[in-house]
Design a protein around this motif. Structure first.
Motif, PDB file in Angstrom:
ATOM      1  N   THR A  72      10.370  69.267  -6.505  1.00 24.29           N
ATOM      2  CA  THR A  72      10.950  70.316  -5.672  1.00 24.29           C
ATOM      3  C   THR A  72      10.954  69.905  -4.200  1.00 24.29           C
ATOM      4  OG1 THR A  72       8.771  71.312  -5.459  1.00 24.29           O
ATOM      5  CG2 THR A  72      10.152  72.098  -7.269  1.00 24.29           C
ATOM      6  N   PRO A  73      11.519  70.743  -3.307  1.00 27.08           N
ATOM      7  CA  PRO A  73      11.382  70.486  -1.874  1.00 27.08           C
ATOM      8  C   PRO A  73       9.915  70.354  -1.467  1.00 27.08           C
ATOM      9  CG  PRO A  73      13.089  72.096  -2.226  1.00 27.08           C
ATOM     10  CD  PRO A  73      12.443  71.857  -3.558  1.00 27.08           C
ATOM     11  N   HIS A  74       9.678  69.579  -0.432  1.00 27.68           N
ATOM     12  CA  HIS A  74       8.325  69.183  -0.043  1.00 27.68           C
ATOM     13  C   HIS A  74       7.360  70.346   0.129  1.00 27.68           C
ATOM     14  CE1 HIS A  74      10.346  65.412   1.948  1.00 27.68           C
ATOM     15  NE2 HIS A  74      10.316  65.343   0.634  1.00 27.68           N
ATOM     16  N   ALA A  75       7.806  71.405   0.780  1.00 30.13           N
ATOM     17  CA  ALA A  75       6.888  72.493   1.115  1.00 30.13           C
ATOM     18  C   ALA A  75       6.395  73.252  -0.104  1.00 30.13           C
ATOM     19  CB  ALA A  75       7.554  73.461   2.096  1.00 30.13           C
ATOM     20  N   ASN A  90      -1.941  68.729 -16.313  1.00 31.22           N
ATOM     21  CA  ASN A  90      -1.893  67.502 -15.531  1.00 31.22           C
ATOM     22  C   ASN A  90      -0.598  67.465 -14.712  1.00 31.22           C
ATOM     23  OD1 ASN A  90      -4.317  66.190 -16.830  1.00 31.22           O
ATOM     24  ND2 ASN A  90      -3.007  66.420 -18.632  1.00 31.22           N
ATOM     25  N   VAL A  91      -0.670  66.943 -13.497  1.00 34.42           N
ATOM     26  CA  VAL A  91       0.448  67.017 -12.559  1.00 34.42           C
ATOM     27  C   VAL A  91       0.799  65.643 -12.013  1.00 34.42           C
ATOM     28  CG1 VAL A  91       1.276  67.963 -10.377  1.00 34.42           C
ATOM     29  CG2 VAL A  91      -0.196  69.352 -11.849  1.00 34.42           C
ATOM     30  N   LEU A  92       2.095  65.320 -12.044  1.00 33.48           N
ATOM     31  CA  LEU A  92       2.618  64.192 -11.292  1.00 33.48           C
ATOM     32  C   LEU A  92       3.591  64.770 -10.279  1.00 33.48           C
ATOM     33  CD1 LEU A  92       2.660  61.145 -10.880  1.00 33.48           C
ATOM     34  CD2 LEU A  92       4.562  61.019 -12.502  1.00 33.48           C
ATOM     35  N   VAL A  93       3.240  64.681  -9.000  1.00 36.41           N
ATOM     36  CA  VAL A  93       4.018  65.314  -7.944  1.00 36.41           C
ATOM     37  C   VAL A  93       4.669  64.257  -7.071  1.00 36.41           C
ATOM     38  CG1 VAL A  93       1.956  65.528  -6.456  1.00 36.41           C
ATOM     39  CG2 VAL A  93       3.954  66.994  -6.039  1.00 36.41           C
ATOM     40  N   GLU A  94       5.917  64.509  -6.713  1.00 39.03           N
ATOM     41  CA  GLU A  94       6.600  63.618  -5.784  1.00 39.03           C
ATOM     42  C   GLU A  94       5.913  63.645  -4.422  1.00 39.03           C
ATOM     43  OE1 GLU A  94       8.870  61.396  -5.100  1.00 39.03           O
ATOM     44  OE2 GLU A  94       9.360  61.030  -7.207  1.00 39.03           O
ATOM     45  N   THR A  99       2.875  69.304   2.968  1.00 45.05           N
ATOM     46  CA  THR A  99       3.431  69.085   4.303  1.00 45.05           C
ATOM     47  C   THR A  99       2.405  69.313   5.407  1.00 45.05           C
ATOM     48  OG1 THR A  99       4.275  71.361   4.331  1.00 45.05           O
ATOM     49  CG2 THR A  99       5.783  69.627   3.581  1.00 45.05           C
ATOM     50  N   SER A 100       1.195  69.696   5.048  1.00 40.81           N
ATOM     51  CA  SER A 100       0.112  69.836   6.016  1.00 40.81           C
ATOM     52  C   SER A 100      -1.176  69.334   5.393  1.00 40.81           C
ATOM     53  CB  SER A 100      -0.060  71.301   6.440  1.00 40.81           C
ATOM     54  OG  SER A 100      -0.635  72.065   5.395  1.00 40.81           O
ATOM     55  N   MET A 101      -2.110  68.930   6.234  1.00 38.79           N
ATOM     56  CA  MET A 101      -3.395  68.470   5.719  1.00 38.79           C
ATOM     57  C   MET A 101      -4.166  69.618   5.081  1.00 38.79           C
ATOM     58  SD  MET A 101      -3.766  65.243   5.947  1.00 38.79           S
ATOM     59  CE  MET A 101      -5.547  65.048   5.773  1.00 38.79           C
TER      60      MET A 101
END
Length: 348
Positions: A72-75, A90-94, A99-101
Protein backbone atom coordinates in the motif's frame (compact mmCIF):
# COMPACT_ATOMS: atom_id res chain seq x y z
CA UNK A 1 3.09 -30.25 3.31
CA UNK A 2 0.35 -27.68 2.81
CA UNK A 3 1.47 -24.57 0.94
CA UNK A 4 1.67 -21.27 2.80
CA UNK A 5 -1.56 -19.31 2.48
CA UNK A 6 -0.72 -15.85 1.13
CA UNK A 7 -2.79 -12.66 1.05
CA UNK A 8 -1.82 -9.31 -0.46
CA UNK A 9 -3.07 -5.80 0.22
CA UNK A 10 -2.55 -2.94 -2.24
CA UNK A 11 -3.02 -3.98 -5.88
CA UNK A 12 -1.05 -1.13 -7.48
CA UNK A 13 2.21 -1.10 -9.41
CA UNK A 14 4.56 -2.89 -7.01
CA UNK A 15 2.04 -5.64 -6.30
CA UNK A 16 2.68 -7.14 -9.73
CA UNK A 17 6.23 -8.06 -8.71
CA UNK A 18 4.99 -9.71 -5.52
CA UNK A 19 2.13 -11.53 -7.23
CA UNK A 20 4.42 -12.94 -9.91
CA UNK A 21 6.85 -14.17 -7.25
CA UNK A 22 4.05 -15.76 -5.22
CA UNK A 23 2.69 -17.53 -8.30
CA UNK A 24 6.15 -18.87 -9.18
CA UNK A 25 6.83 -20.17 -5.68
CA UNK A 26 6.35 -23.85 -5.04
CA UNK A 27 5.39 -23.42 -1.38
CA UNK A 28 2.87 -20.58 -1.63
CA UNK A 29 -0.79 -20.26 -2.58
CA UNK A 30 -2.36 -16.85 -3.07
CA UNK A 31 -5.79 -16.92 -1.42
CA UNK A 32 -6.93 -13.28 -1.34
CA UNK A 33 -6.21 -9.73 -2.49
CA UNK A 34 -7.37 -6.44 -1.01
CA UNK A 35 -7.72 -2.91 -2.36
CA UNK A 36 -10.13 -0.02 -1.84
CA UNK A 37 -10.17 0.83 -5.57
CA UNK A 38 -12.72 -1.49 -7.12
CA UNK A 39 -11.23 -1.64 -10.63
CA UNK A 40 -7.80 -2.69 -9.37
CA UNK A 41 -9.29 -5.15 -6.91
CA UNK A 42 -11.47 -6.77 -9.56
CA UNK A 43 -8.62 -6.99 -12.04
CA UNK A 44 -6.29 -8.62 -9.52
CA UNK A 45 -8.86 -11.07 -8.17
CA UNK A 46 -9.85 -12.16 -11.68
CA UNK A 47 -6.24 -12.37 -12.88
CA UNK A 48 -5.26 -14.65 -9.98
CA UNK A 49 -8.66 -16.28 -9.37
CA UNK A 50 -8.77 -15.41 -5.68
CA UNK A 51 -11.24 -13.81 -3.30
CA UNK A 52 -11.35 -9.98 -3.38
CA UNK A 53 -11.70 -7.91 -0.21
CA UNK A 54 -12.21 -4.14 -0.04
CA UNK A 55 -11.23 -4.16 3.66
CA UNK A 56 -7.90 -5.22 5.16
CA UNK A 57 -9.09 -6.32 8.59
CA UNK A 58 -12.02 -8.24 7.11
CA UNK A 59 -9.61 -10.10 4.83
CA UNK A 60 -7.36 -11.07 7.74
CA UNK A 61 -10.33 -12.20 9.80
CA UNK A 62 -11.93 -14.27 7.05
CA UNK A 63 -8.84 -15.82 5.48
CA UNK A 64 -6.40 -16.07 8.40
CA UNK A 65 -3.43 -16.22 6.01
CA UNK A 66 0.04 -17.45 6.95
CA UNK A 67 1.63 -14.40 5.32
CA UNK A 68 0.32 -11.04 4.17
CA UNK A 69 2.23 -8.88 1.69
CA UNK A 70 1.68 -5.15 2.31
CA UNK A 71 2.03 -3.10 -0.89
CA UNK A 72 0.00 0.00 0.00
CA UNK A 73 1.02 3.69 0.12
CA UNK A 74 3.85 4.29 2.57
CA UNK A 75 1.87 5.92 5.36
CA UNK A 76 -0.32 2.83 5.72
CA UNK A 77 2.55 0.37 6.17
CA UNK A 78 3.02 0.68 9.91
CA UNK A 79 -0.62 0.43 10.99
CA UNK A 80 -1.31 -2.53 8.72
CA UNK A 81 1.85 -4.35 9.74
CA UNK A 82 1.01 -3.86 13.41
CA UNK A 83 -2.59 -5.03 12.89
CA UNK A 84 -1.43 -8.19 11.14
CA UNK A 85 1.26 -8.97 13.72
CA UNK A 86 -1.26 -8.67 16.53
CA UNK A 87 -3.31 -11.35 14.76
CA UNK A 88 -0.18 -13.51 14.58
CA UNK A 89 0.01 -13.16 10.79
CA UNK A 90 3.51 -13.07 9.33
CA UNK A 91 4.15 -9.86 7.36
CA UNK A 92 6.29 -8.93 4.38
CA UNK A 93 5.99 -5.16 3.97
CA UNK A 94 7.31 -2.99 1.19
CA UNK A 95 9.76 -0.25 2.07
CA UNK A 96 9.66 1.94 4.06
CA UNK A 97 8.58 0.13 7.20
CA UNK A 98 6.94 3.42 8.26
CA UNK A 99 7.15 7.12 7.47
CA UNK A 100 8.24 8.12 10.98
CA UNK A 101 10.55 6.61 13.56
CA UNK A 102 7.75 6.61 16.13
CA UNK A 103 5.55 4.46 13.90
CA UNK A 104 8.49 2.19 13.04
CA UNK A 105 9.18 1.67 16.72
CA UNK A 106 5.54 0.72 17.24
CA UNK A 107 5.95 -1.93 14.55
CA UNK A 108 9.07 -3.19 16.30
CA UNK A 109 7.23 -3.41 19.63
CA UNK A 110 4.41 -5.37 17.99
CA UNK A 111 6.95 -7.77 16.46
CA UNK A 112 8.72 -8.25 19.78
CA UNK A 113 5.41 -8.85 21.55
CA UNK A 114 4.38 -11.83 19.45
CA UNK A 115 5.64 -14.81 17.52
CA UNK A 116 4.82 -13.66 13.98
CA UNK A 117 7.74 -12.89 11.65
CA UNK A 118 8.08 -9.58 9.83
CA UNK A 119 10.33 -8.66 6.94
CA UNK A 120 10.90 -5.42 5.03
CA UNK A 121 11.55 -5.36 1.28
CA UNK A 122 15.07 -4.10 0.76
CA UNK A 123 15.47 -6.52 -2.10
CA UNK A 124 18.63 -4.96 -3.53
CA UNK A 125 20.57 -6.56 -0.69
CA UNK A 126 19.87 -9.80 -2.57
CA UNK A 127 21.46 -8.64 -5.84
CA UNK A 128 24.35 -10.95 -6.65
CA UNK A 129 26.75 -7.99 -6.80
CA UNK A 130 25.57 -6.70 -3.41
CA UNK A 131 26.04 -10.13 -1.90
CA UNK A 132 29.51 -10.43 -3.41
CA UNK A 133 30.56 -7.05 -2.04
CA UNK A 134 29.17 -7.81 1.40
CA UNK A 135 31.15 -11.07 1.44
CA UNK A 136 34.36 -9.19 0.62
CA UNK A 137 33.68 -6.80 3.49
CA UNK A 138 32.86 -9.56 5.96
CA UNK A 139 35.96 -11.61 5.12
CA UNK A 140 38.28 -8.60 5.43
CA UNK A 141 39.47 -8.92 1.84
CA UNK A 142 39.19 -5.16 1.32
CA UNK A 143 40.87 -4.13 4.54
CA UNK A 144 39.43 -1.36 6.67
CA UNK A 145 36.71 0.72 5.01
CA UNK A 146 37.59 4.41 4.98
CA UNK A 147 34.61 5.92 3.21
CA UNK A 148 32.25 5.90 0.29
CA UNK A 149 29.82 7.76 -1.88
CA UNK A 150 26.61 6.98 -3.69
CA UNK A 151 24.40 8.73 -6.21
CA UNK A 152 20.96 8.25 -7.69
CA UNK A 153 20.29 10.51 -10.70
CA UNK A 154 16.83 9.82 -12.11
CA UNK A 155 13.91 11.52 -13.79
CA UNK A 156 10.43 11.92 -12.31
CA UNK A 157 8.31 14.84 -13.46
CA UNK A 158 4.86 15.93 -12.33
CA UNK A 159 3.18 13.37 -14.58
CA UNK A 160 4.68 10.57 -12.48
CA UNK A 161 2.92 11.94 -9.41
CA UNK A 162 -0.30 12.64 -11.30
CA UNK A 163 -0.62 8.92 -12.09
CA UNK A 164 -0.50 8.09 -8.37
CA UNK A 165 -1.22 11.33 -6.46
CA UNK A 166 -0.35 9.81 -3.05
CA UNK A 167 3.31 9.71 -4.08
CA UNK A 168 3.51 13.51 -4.09
CA UNK A 169 2.10 14.11 -0.60
CA UNK A 170 3.72 14.11 2.81
CA UNK A 171 0.58 12.60 4.29
CA UNK A 172 0.59 9.39 2.23
CA UNK A 173 4.02 9.22 0.61
CA UNK A 174 6.02 10.44 3.59
CA UNK A 175 8.49 12.20 1.29
CA UNK A 176 9.89 12.08 -2.22
CA UNK A 177 13.15 10.97 -3.75
CA UNK A 178 14.70 9.99 -0.41
CA UNK A 179 11.96 7.75 0.98
CA UNK A 180 10.64 6.51 -2.35
CA UNK A 181 13.26 6.05 -5.07
CA UNK A 182 16.72 6.33 -3.52
CA UNK A 183 16.09 4.66 -0.16
CA UNK A 184 17.29 1.33 -1.56
CA UNK A 185 20.69 2.80 -2.45
CA UNK A 186 20.93 4.60 0.88
CA UNK A 187 20.16 1.28 2.56
CA UNK A 188 23.00 -0.42 0.69
CA UNK A 189 25.45 2.35 1.54
CA UNK A 190 24.80 2.08 5.28
CA UNK A 191 24.69 -1.74 5.10
CA UNK A 192 28.15 -1.78 3.54
CA UNK A 193 29.80 0.93 5.67
CA UNK A 194 28.10 0.26 8.98
CA UNK A 195 25.93 2.03 11.51
CA UNK A 196 25.47 5.74 10.89
CA UNK A 197 26.21 7.88 13.96
CA UNK A 198 25.90 11.37 12.44
CA UNK A 199 23.60 12.68 9.70
CA UNK A 200 23.80 16.08 8.05
CA UNK A 201 21.76 16.84 4.97
CA UNK A 202 19.22 18.84 3.06
CA UNK A 203 16.23 17.87 0.95
CA UNK A 204 14.70 20.32 -1.51
CA UNK A 205 11.99 20.63 -4.10
CA UNK A 206 13.86 22.24 -6.96
CA UNK A 207 12.00 21.24 -10.13
CA UNK A 208 8.62 19.74 -9.19
CA UNK A 209 5.61 22.03 -9.27
CA UNK A 210 2.51 22.26 -7.13
CA UNK A 211 0.47 20.31 -6.19
CA UNK A 212 3.45 17.97 -5.59
CA UNK A 213 4.66 18.64 -2.05
CA UNK A 214 7.69 16.36 -1.69
CA UNK A 215 11.38 16.79 -2.40
CA UNK A 216 13.04 15.92 -5.69
CA UNK A 217 16.68 16.43 -4.61
CA UNK A 218 18.75 15.59 -1.52
CA UNK A 219 22.37 15.78 -0.42
CA UNK A 220 23.69 14.04 2.71
CA UNK A 221 26.97 13.69 4.60
CA UNK A 222 27.22 10.66 6.91
CA UNK A 223 29.61 9.52 9.60
CA UNK A 224 29.69 5.81 10.38
CA UNK A 225 30.67 4.02 13.57
CA UNK A 226 34.35 3.22 13.32
CA UNK A 227 35.20 6.49 11.59
CA UNK A 228 34.28 5.96 7.94
CA UNK A 229 32.59 8.87 6.20
CA UNK A 230 30.29 8.90 3.19
CA UNK A 231 28.31 11.23 0.98
CA UNK A 232 24.98 10.53 -0.68
CA UNK A 233 23.26 12.46 -3.42
CA UNK A 234 19.90 11.79 -5.03
CA UNK A 235 17.70 13.63 -7.49
CA UNK A 236 14.64 13.07 -9.62
CA UNK A 237 15.60 16.11 -11.71
CA UNK A 238 17.98 14.49 -14.21
CA UNK A 239 16.90 14.06 -17.85
CA UNK A 240 17.10 10.26 -17.70
CA UNK A 241 17.35 7.33 -15.27
CA UNK A 242 21.12 6.88 -14.91
CA UNK A 243 22.59 3.73 -13.32
CA UNK A 244 22.88 3.91 -9.55
CA UNK A 245 26.48 4.26 -8.37
CA UNK A 246 28.12 3.24 -5.11
CA UNK A 247 31.87 3.63 -4.51
CA UNK A 248 33.80 2.47 -1.44
CA UNK A 249 37.38 3.29 -0.51
CA UNK A 250 39.23 0.74 1.62
CA UNK A 251 42.82 0.20 2.69
CA UNK A 252 43.39 -2.52 0.09
CA UNK A 253 40.99 -1.62 -2.72
CA UNK A 254 38.61 0.77 -4.41
CA UNK A 255 35.16 -0.66 -5.08
CA UNK A 256 32.66 0.54 -7.66
CA UNK A 257 29.14 -0.86 -7.87
CA UNK A 258 27.30 0.39 -10.93
CA UNK A 259 25.14 -2.53 -12.06
CA UNK A 260 28.34 -4.63 -12.21
CA UNK A 261 30.85 -4.79 -9.36
CA UNK A 262 34.49 -3.82 -9.98
CA UNK A 263 37.11 -4.14 -7.24
CA UNK A 264 40.52 -2.62 -7.97
CA UNK A 265 43.12 -3.72 -5.42
CA UNK A 266 46.11 -1.59 -4.47
CA UNK A 267 48.43 -4.36 -5.74
CA UNK A 268 47.00 -4.01 -9.26
CA UNK A 269 44.66 -7.01 -9.24
CA UNK A 270 41.06 -6.55 -10.32
CA UNK A 271 37.94 -8.50 -9.46
CA UNK A 272 34.88 -8.16 -11.70
CA UNK A 273 31.44 -9.53 -10.86
CA UNK A 274 28.81 -9.11 -13.56
CA UNK A 275 25.27 -8.33 -12.49
CA UNK A 276 23.09 -11.33 -13.23
CA UNK A 277 20.35 -9.07 -14.53
CA UNK A 278 19.81 -5.35 -15.04
CA UNK A 279 16.41 -3.72 -14.62
CA UNK A 280 15.70 -0.82 -16.96
CA UNK A 281 13.16 1.93 -17.36
CA UNK A 282 11.15 3.89 -14.81
CA UNK A 283 10.80 0.86 -12.52
CA UNK A 284 14.53 0.05 -12.46
CA UNK A 285 14.66 1.04 -8.78
CA UNK A 286 12.74 -2.16 -7.97
CA UNK A 287 15.70 -4.22 -9.16
CA UNK A 288 15.34 -7.92 -9.95
CA UNK A 289 15.67 -9.52 -6.53
CA UNK A 290 12.16 -9.43 -5.07
CA UNK A 291 11.73 -13.10 -5.90
CA UNK A 292 14.91 -14.01 -3.99
CA UNK A 293 13.88 -12.00 -0.95
CA UNK A 294 10.37 -13.46 -0.95
CA UNK A 295 11.71 -17.00 -1.24
CA UNK A 296 14.09 -16.40 1.67
CA UNK A 297 11.33 -14.84 3.77
CA UNK A 298 9.10 -17.85 3.23
CA UNK A 299 11.95 -20.14 4.32
CA UNK A 300 12.28 -18.14 7.53
CA UNK A 301 8.53 -18.43 8.10
CA UNK A 302 8.67 -22.19 7.62
CA UNK A 303 11.58 -22.53 10.04
CA UNK A 304 10.09 -20.04 12.52
CA UNK A 305 13.25 -17.96 12.44
CA UNK A 306 13.39 -14.14 12.59
CA UNK A 307 14.02 -12.52 9.22
CA UNK A 308 17.27 -10.61 8.98
CA UNK A 309 15.79 -7.48 7.35
CA UNK A 310 13.36 -6.80 10.18
CA UNK A 311 11.93 -3.49 11.47
CA UNK A 312 15.09 -2.79 13.48
CA UNK A 313 17.26 -3.21 10.37
CA UNK A 314 14.88 -1.09 8.30
CA UNK A 315 14.95 1.69 10.90
CA UNK A 316 18.69 2.18 10.33
CA UNK A 317 17.90 3.64 6.91
CA UNK A 318 14.63 5.30 7.88
CA UNK A 319 16.39 7.23 10.64
CA UNK A 320 18.75 8.79 8.08
CA UNK A 321 15.82 9.85 5.91
CA UNK A 322 13.80 11.35 8.75
CA UNK A 323 16.87 13.12 10.15
CA UNK A 324 17.43 14.81 6.79
CA UNK A 325 13.78 15.84 6.56
CA UNK A 326 13.99 17.33 10.05
CA UNK A 327 17.06 19.37 9.04
CA UNK A 328 15.58 20.65 5.76
CA UNK A 329 13.79 23.87 4.98
CA UNK A 330 11.25 21.72 3.21
CA UNK A 331 10.34 20.17 6.55
CA UNK A 332 8.74 23.42 7.67
CA UNK A 333 6.21 23.07 4.86
CA UNK A 334 5.05 19.65 5.98
CA UNK A 335 1.58 19.41 7.50
CA UNK A 336 1.08 18.08 11.01
CA UNK A 337 1.47 14.39 11.68
CA UNK A 338 -1.00 12.49 9.55
CA UNK A 339 -3.49 10.74 11.84
CA UNK A 340 -3.66 7.73 9.55
CA UNK A 341 -6.54 6.24 7.62
CA UNK A 342 -8.85 3.38 8.35
CA UNK A 343 -7.19 0.04 7.75
CA UNK A 344 -10.12 -0.69 5.44
CA UNK A 345 -9.17 2.17 3.14
CA UNK A 346 -6.14 1.09 1.16
CA UNK A 347 -4.82 1.85 -2.28
CA UNK A 348 -1.56 1.80 -4.14
Amino acid sequence: MTALRIALVGCGDISAVHLDAIAAHGDAELVAVCDVERSRLTAASQRWDVTPYPGFESMLEAERPDVVHICTPHAQHAAMTTAALRRNVNVLVEKPVATSMADAQEVQRAAEGGSAIVGVCYQNRYNNTSQALRSLIDTGALGALRGGRASVDWFRDNSYYERRPWRGTWAEGGGGVLINQSIHTLDLLQWFLGEVVDVRGQASRLTLDDPVEVEDTASIVLRHRGGAGSIFQATNSYIDNAPVMIELLADRATVRLENDLTVTYTDGQTLFVAADGIATGEKAYWGLSHERLIDDFYRHVRRRRPFWIDPAAAMETLRIVTDVYAQSDLARRRPGRWPGASLDRVAR
